[in-house]
Write a protein that holds these residues in place. Structure first.
Motif, mmCIF file in Angstrom:
data_model
loop_
_atom_site.group_PDB
_atom_site.id
_atom_site.type_symbol
_atom_site.label_atom_id
_atom_site.label_comp_id
_atom_site.label_asym_id
_atom_site.label_seq_id
_atom_site.Cartn_x
_atom_site.Cartn_y
_atom_site.Cartn_z
ATOM 1 N N ALA A 60 2.189 0.540 21.201
ATOM 2 C CA ALA A 60 1.193 1.526 20.801
ATOM 3 C C ALA A 60 1.685 2.289 19.578
ATOM 4 C CB ALA A 60 0.922 2.484 21.955
ATOM 5 N N LEU A 61 0.738 2.831 18.838
ATOM 6 C CA LEU A 61 1.098 3.624 17.666
ATOM 7 C C LEU A 61 1.843 4.877 18.082
ATOM 8 C CD1 LEU A 61 -2.263 3.475 15.674
ATOM 9 C CD2 LEU A 61 -0.185 2.167 15.248
ATOM 10 N N ASN A 62 2.793 5.289 17.254
ATOM 11 C CA ASN A 62 3.483 6.537 17.529
ATOM 12 C C ASN A 62 2.628 7.697 17.004
ATOM 13 O OD1 ASN A 62 3.919 6.780 14.739
ATOM 14 N ND2 ASN A 62 5.945 5.845 14.879
ATOM 15 N N GLU A 63 3.013 8.910 17.310
ATOM 16 C CA GLU A 63 2.214 10.082 16.939
ATOM 17 C C GLU A 63 2.015 10.203 15.429
ATOM 18 O OE1 GLU A 63 0.503 12.227 18.898
ATOM 19 O OE2 GLU A 63 1.078 10.908 20.546
ATOM 20 N N ALA A 64 3.031 9.880 14.645
ATOM 21 C CA ALA A 64 2.923 9.972 13.188
ATOM 22 C C ALA A 64 1.873 8.997 12.664
ATOM 23 C CB ALA A 64 4.277 9.706 12.536
ATOM 24 N N ALA A 65 1.846 7.787 13.208
ATOM 25 C CA ALA A 65 0.860 6.793 12.769
ATOM 26 C C ALA A 65 -0.548 7.210 13.168
ATOM 27 C CB ALA A 65 1.207 5.429 13.348
ATOM 28 N N ILE A 66 -0.692 7.791 14.339
ATOM 29 C CA ILE A 66 -2.003 8.275 14.788
ATOM 30 C C ILE A 66 -2.481 9.401 13.891
ATOM 31 C CG2 ILE A 66 -3.226 9.444 16.673
ATOM 32 C CD1 ILE A 66 -1.414 7.821 18.603
ATOM 33 N N ASP A 67 -1.589 10.336 13.576
ATOM 34 C CA ASP A 67 -1.950 11.448 12.679
ATOM 35 C C ASP A 67 -2.359 10.925 11.310
ATOM 36 O OD1 ASP A 67 -1.442 13.268 14.680
ATOM 37 O OD2 ASP A 67 0.571 13.774 13.947
ATOM 38 N N GLN A 68 -1.622 9.947 10.803
ATOM 39 C CA GLN A 68 -1.941 9.374 9.493
ATOM 40 C C GLN A 68 -3.325 8.721 9.532
ATOM 41 O OE1 GLN A 68 0.795 6.372 8.170
ATOM 42 N NE2 GLN A 68 -0.100 6.243 6.131
ATOM 43 N N PHE A 69 -3.636 8.015 10.596
ATOM 44 C CA PHE A 69 -4.945 7.383 10.744
ATOM 45 C C PHE A 69 -6.049 8.440 10.772
ATOM 46 C CE2 PHE A 69 -8.444 6.056 13.494
ATOM 47 C CZ PHE A 69 -8.867 4.898 12.860
#
Length: 91
Positions: free
Chosen positions: A60-69
């Motif tokens: 799963a995506l990490n929090e940083a990747a989710i925020d970037q998305f």
């Protein structure tokens, strides 16, 4: 209270090697039960990473990747409900 835990030969060998390395590097003799208890506590500290280690394929995506998305999302200003979506998808 202790309970027996079954493990394959490879895991048993790794546990024994870890036990020997702890003794060698710290001079302290620890039981396999102590090692397993410490490993469980360590896994609990970062539970999501531990759980992700059991996933097949991509993690799963990490929090940083989710925020970037989410930063790339914009609002069109148009309200959309389920009937709008159904109409667009199914005509």
């Amino acid at each position: 209270m202790s309970t027996a835990v079954k493990m394959d030969e490879e895991a048993k060998a790794e546990l024994e090697a870890l036990q020997a390395e702890i003794k060698l590097k710290t001079g302290k003799k620890v039981t396999q039960q102590e090692i397993l208890s410490q490993l469980i506590r360590s896994a609990t500290d970062d539970r999501s990473t531990f759980i992700d280690s059991f996933r097949d394929g991509e993690v799963a995506l990490n929090e940083a990747a989710i925020d970037q998305f989410n930063e790339g999302q914009i609002s069109s200003g148009v309200e959309t409900d389920e009937t709008d979506i159904d109409e667009i998808l199914y005509g």
